[in-house]
Design a protein around this motif. Sequence first.
Motif, short mmCIF file in Angstrom:
data_model
loop_
_atom_site.label_atom_id
_atom_site.label_comp_id
_atom_site.label_asym_id
_atom_site.label_seq_id
_atom_site.Cartn_x
_atom_site.Cartn_y
_atom_site.Cartn_z
N ILE A 17 18.27 -17.98 -16.33
CA ILE A 17 17.86 -17.14 -17.00
C ILE A 17 15.98 -16.99 -16.82
N VAL A 18 15.33 -15.77 -16.39
CA VAL A 18 14.34 -15.16 -16.12
C VAL A 18 14.02 -14.26 -17.54
N SER A 19 12.66 -15.02 -17.45
CA SER A 19 12.08 -14.50 -18.56
C SER A 19 11.04 -13.63 -18.84
N ALA A 42 11.79 -3.92 -12.91
CA ALA A 42 11.25 -3.37 -14.87
C ALA A 42 12.08 -4.76 -15.26
N LEU A 43 11.89 -5.45 -16.09
CA LEU A 43 12.26 -6.32 -16.94
C LEU A 43 12.13 -6.43 -18.73
N PRO A 44 13.55 -4.91 -19.00
CA PRO A 44 12.65 -4.54 -20.47
C PRO A 44 13.72 -6.13 -22.07
N GLU A 45 14.93 -6.44 -21.14
CA GLU A 45 15.85 -8.12 -21.23
C GLU A 45 14.99 -9.14 -20.72
N GLU A 46 15.56 -10.48 -21.27
CA GLU A 46 16.43 -11.23 -20.84
C GLU A 46 16.96 -11.33 -19.74
N LEU A 47 17.32 -11.91 -18.57
CA LEU A 47 18.63 -11.42 -18.26
C LEU A 47 18.88 -13.38 -17.64
N TRP A 99 14.28 -20.21 -16.04
CA TRP A 99 15.47 -20.89 -16.18
C TRP A 99 16.11 -21.80 -15.88
N LEU A 100 16.90 -22.91 -15.33
CA LEU A 100 18.69 -23.13 -15.27
C LEU A 100 18.90 -23.70 -16.08
#
Length: 104
Positions: free
Chosen positions: A31-33, A11-16, A98-99
């Motif tokens: 960054i994970v979207s 679950a990814l409710p917000e960007e990580l 993303w890096l």
Amino acid sequence: MANLFEAIPEALPEELFEEVVRGRGVMVERIVSRGHTSPATGWYDQPRHEWVLVLKGRGMVAFERGEPVTLGPGDHLTIPAHCRHRVAWTDPDEETIWLAVHYD
């Protein structure tokens, strides 16, 4: 040892946002979207330059002045300090990893 493609929550409710390494004048983050975008009201206006690379997935970066740029695996771009930008779109069906390298 760590792997940029692992430890992604189901679950990814917000960007990580995760800091990978920091040194004098530089910070690298993963960054994970998954369908995430920047807040609709406002732009990022960062005091440092940012070099961003898409490792997996797809995303679009919009600029206050200029055309949006769509990035896929292997695509990268440099965002100069104080260049107002936002993430306008990321693939909702898969992770976009993303890096981002922030530097002076």
